[in-house]
Design a protein around this motif. Structure first.
Motif, PDB file in Angstrom:
ATOM      1  N   THR A  94      -1.234  -2.486  -4.515  1.00 23.61           N
ATOM      2  CA  THR A  94      -0.643  -3.262  -5.603  1.00 23.61           C
ATOM      3  C   THR A  94      -1.565  -4.398  -6.038  1.00 23.61           C
ATOM      4  OG1 THR A  94       0.572  -4.624  -3.996  1.00 23.61           O
ATOM      5  CG2 THR A  94       1.730  -2.728  -4.935  1.00 23.61           C
ATOM      6  N   GLY A  95      -2.220  -5.068  -5.088  1.00 26.64           N
ATOM      7  CA  GLY A  95      -3.099  -6.172  -5.442  1.00 26.64           C
ATOM      8  C   GLY A  95      -4.255  -5.726  -6.312  1.00 26.64           C
ATOM      9  N   GLY A 127      -3.122   8.842 -10.565  1.00 25.60           N
ATOM     10  CA  GLY A 127      -3.218   8.609 -12.002  1.00 25.60           C
ATOM     11  C   GLY A 127      -2.561   7.326 -12.455  1.00 25.60           C
ATOM     12  N   LEU A 128      -1.949   6.591 -11.519  1.00 25.93           N
ATOM     13  CA  LEU A 128      -1.223   5.360 -11.867  1.00 25.93           C
ATOM     14  C   LEU A 128      -1.842   4.149 -11.156  1.00 25.93           C
ATOM     15  CD1 LEU A 128       2.442   6.720 -11.539  1.00 25.93           C
ATOM     16  CD2 LEU A 128       1.028   6.621 -13.605  1.00 25.93           C
ATOM     17  N   GLY A 129      -1.718   4.129  -9.835  1.00 23.08           N
ATOM     18  CA  GLY A 129      -2.225   3.006  -9.064  1.00 23.08           C
ATOM     19  C   GLY A 129      -3.715   3.130  -8.795  1.00 23.08           C
ATOM     20  N   ASN A 159       2.622   2.010   7.312  1.00 23.47           N
ATOM     21  CA  ASN A 159       2.571   0.572   7.066  1.00 23.47           C
ATOM     22  C   ASN A 159       3.266   0.280   5.743  1.00 23.47           C
ATOM     23  OD1 ASN A 159       1.845  -2.062   6.305  1.00 23.47           O
ATOM     24  ND2 ASN A 159      -0.126  -1.941   7.336  1.00 23.47           N
ATOM     25  N   THR A 160       4.429  -0.365   5.803  1.00 21.49           N
ATOM     26  CA  THR A 160       5.195  -0.675   4.597  1.00 21.49           C
ATOM     27  C   THR A 160       5.227  -2.170   4.298  1.00 21.49           C
ATOM     28  OG1 THR A 160       7.263  -0.805   5.846  1.00 21.49           O
ATOM     29  CG2 THR A 160       6.667   1.346   4.934  1.00 21.49           C
ATOM     30  N   TYR A 220       0.827  -1.210   0.000  1.00 16.00           N
ATOM     31  CA  TYR A 220       0.000   0.000   0.000  1.00 16.00           C
ATOM     32  C   TYR A 220       0.858   1.256   0.000  1.00 16.00           C
ATOM     33  CZ  TYR A 220      -3.993  -2.945   1.280  1.00 16.00           C
ATOM     34  OH  TYR A 220      -4.973  -3.895   1.285  1.00 16.00           O
ATOM     35  N   ARG A 221       0.273   2.315  -0.541  1.00 10.65           N
ATOM     36  CA  ARG A 221       0.905   3.636  -0.479  1.00 10.65           C
ATOM     37  C   ARG A 221      -0.180   4.689  -0.361  1.00 10.65           C
ATOM     38  NH1 ARG A 221       4.445   5.387  -5.471  1.00 10.65           N
ATOM     39  NH2 ARG A 221       2.485   6.295  -6.258  1.00 10.65           N
ATOM     40  N   GLY A 222       0.099   5.698   0.448  1.00 11.33           N
ATOM     41  CA  GLY A 222      -0.806   6.835   0.551  1.00 11.33           C
ATOM     42  C   GLY A 222      -2.029   6.558   1.392  1.00 11.33           C
TER      43      GLY A 222
END
Length: 384
Positions: A355-356, A330-332, A46-47, A36-38
Motif C-alpha cells: 500500500t505504501g 494490474g492494480l497495486g 503477515n496481515t 502487504y498482499r501476495g
C-alpha cells in the motif's frame, strides 16, 4: 526510450488501495489498511498494518480530492481511536497494528510495539492534513498530541540538536538520531505551524532542520544516514534513497538539490527488465519501486529543465511493474522487483504488493508533495 505512463494507471492504483482497505470491513467503521498482499509476505500470512503506510495512504486519498476524502477520514479516525486507547494516554502511537475493524477496546491488536519518531511524524502529518481538508478539530487535537509527544520525549540537545529515534519495542529510549526521521518531523511541524498559527511549531521545525542540514556531506553531495548513539558522530554505514529524496521534498533548498543527482548516479538500477533506484548503494541488484516514486516526486518538485521528463520516465518504470512485475495484479505495486532487496542496515524489502508503494506512486503521478508543509487540499487547487 521513454514510454509514456499509461492512462488509468492511477485509477487502478486507487482500486488496489480500496481493496486493501475493505479486506475486513467496508463503510465508515474505523480501521487501518493491511500493508502487504501476495508474494513471500503474503505466504507468511503477515496481515499487519504499518502506521507509516496508513499515513501515506491517507495522503493519497486526499490527493484524490472529494472522491477520496471519506476513505481518508475512516483511516484517520482509526489513528485517533488507537491514540485514545493507548495505555500511556500521551499522544503516542505504536508502529504497527492488526487491520481489525475498531469498534471495541479488544479490537486493538499491536503487531509492533515500538514507537518510531518517523512513524509518529507521518501519522501526525496525516492527521494535520485531514484537519486542513475538513476543519474537524478532532484531527487537529490528534496531530497536536502526536507532535507534543515527539517534543517531550525525543527533542535532543546533543550536537546539532534535532530529535532522537523514539523507543524500541521493549521500551528502551533510542539515542541515535536519524536524518530521515528529522525530515519527517520538520515537514510535520511546518504543517502544524501553518494550521495552528502557533509559532512554537515553527521553532520546533527549525530545531529539526538544524540537525538535517548538519548531516549534509558537501563532498559527496548527499546526506548522512544520521548519527551514532552518541548523538554527534555522523553515521555513514549506509547511503540510502529516502534521506536524499525526502530532504529535497521537505527543504526545497537548491543548496541541497545535488542529493537528487547523487541518487540518480549512485542508486540507479536496471535489472531483470525493471528500472528505477535501489534502497541503498550497497545493493543494486533490484529496484525499490517506493523509492523510485519518491525520486519521481522530488524531481517533479525540482521543476528544472529535464527533471519532469525524468520523473515521467520513473513513473513509467513503476507503471510497467504495476502491469508486469512479480506478483502483479494490474492494480497495486510491489515494494521491490525482487525479494530480499537489502536496505544495507539489516532489513529487506520484498516483491509483495504494498500500500505504501502504491500510495507514493499516486502522489508522484499527481504531483503532490506530502513533505512540503503545505496542505494537500491547497496543492490540489481547482482539481479537488
Amino acid at each position: 526510450p521513454l514510454v509514456p505512463q499509461p492512462a488509468g494507471s492511477s485509477d487502478q492504483a486507487y482500486k488496489f488501495l480500496n481493496q486493501m482497505m475493505d479486506l475486513y470491513r467496508s463503510g465508515p467503521t474505523p480501521r487501518l489498511v493491511q500493508s502487504y498482499r501476495g508474494g513471500l509476505i503474503g505466504a507468511q500470512a503477515n496481515t499487519s498494518s504499518d502506521i507509516y503506510d496508513d499515513a501515506v495512504v491517507i495522503d493519497a486519498y486526499l490527493a484524490e480530492g472529494r472522491g477520496g476524502l471519506a476513505r481518508a477520514e475512516v483511516i484517520g479516525n482509526a489513528l485517533l481511536y488507537l491514540q485514545a486507547h493507548q495505555a500511556s494516554h500521551d499522544g503516542r502511537l505504536l508502529n504497527a497494528y492488526a487491520p481489525t475493524p475498531l469498534q471495541a477496546t479488544g479490537d486493538v491488536q499491536v503487531t509492533d510495539p515500538a514507537s518510531s519518531v518517523g512513524h509518529m511524524a507521518w501519522a501526525g502529518q496525516a492527521l494535520a492534513q485531514l484537519y486542513a481538508a475538513t476543519g474537524l478539530r478532532s484531527y487537529l487535537a490528534g496531530a497536536v498530541a502526536a507532535g507534543d509527544w515527539i517534543q517531550a520525549h525525543c527533542r535532543d540537545a546533543r550536537g546539532a540538536g534535532g530529535y532522537t529515534g523514539g523507543y524500541t519495542s521493549s521500551g528502551t529510549k533510542i539515542e541515535w538520531k536519524s536524518t530521515e526521521h528529522n525530515i519527517d518531523v520538520y515537514a510535520f511541524f511546518r504543517l502544524m505551524a501553518r494550521e495552528t498559527r502557533n509559532p512554537a511549531w515553527s521553532s520546533r521545525a527549525a530545531w529539526a532542520r538544524r540537525f538535517i542540514v548538519s548531516m549534509w556531506d558537501p563532498r559527496a553531495g548527499r546526506f548522512y544516514l544520521g548519527t551514532t548513539a552518541n548523538g554527534v558522530t555522523p553515521n555513514d554505514a549506509a547511503q540510502v534513497e529516502d534521506v536524499n529524496s525526502w530532504s529535497y521534498l521537505a527543504l526545497q533548498d537548491p543548496a541541497y538539490a545535488a542529493s537528487l543527482d547523487w541518487e540518480i548516479t549512485h542508486l540507479g538500477v536496471t535489472a531483470a527488465g525493471y528500472s528505477g533506484v535501489s534502497v541503498c548503494a550497497g545493493d543494486r541488484t533490484g529496484v525499490w519501486f517506493e523509492g523510485t516514486a519518491h525520486l519521481a516526486d522530488a524531481l517533479e518538485t525540482l521543476n528544472q529543465p529535464g527533471a519532469s521528463a525524468l520523473a515521467e520516465s520513473y513513473r513509467s518504470d513503476i507503471a510497467h511493474a504495476q502491469a508486469n512485475g512479480p506478483n502483479a495484479d494490474g492494480l497495486g505495486i510491489m515494494a521491490a522487483s525482487k525479494d530480499a532487496l537489502s536496505d544495507c542496515g539489516g532489513g529487506y524489502v520484498y516483491a509483495s504488493l504494498h500500500t505504501g508503494t502504491t500510495a507514493w506512486y499516486i502522489l508522484a503521478t499527481e504531483g503532490i508533495n506530502p513533505l512540503s508543509g503545505t496542505p494537500i487540499s491547497a496543492q490540489l487547487g481547482g482539481r479537488g
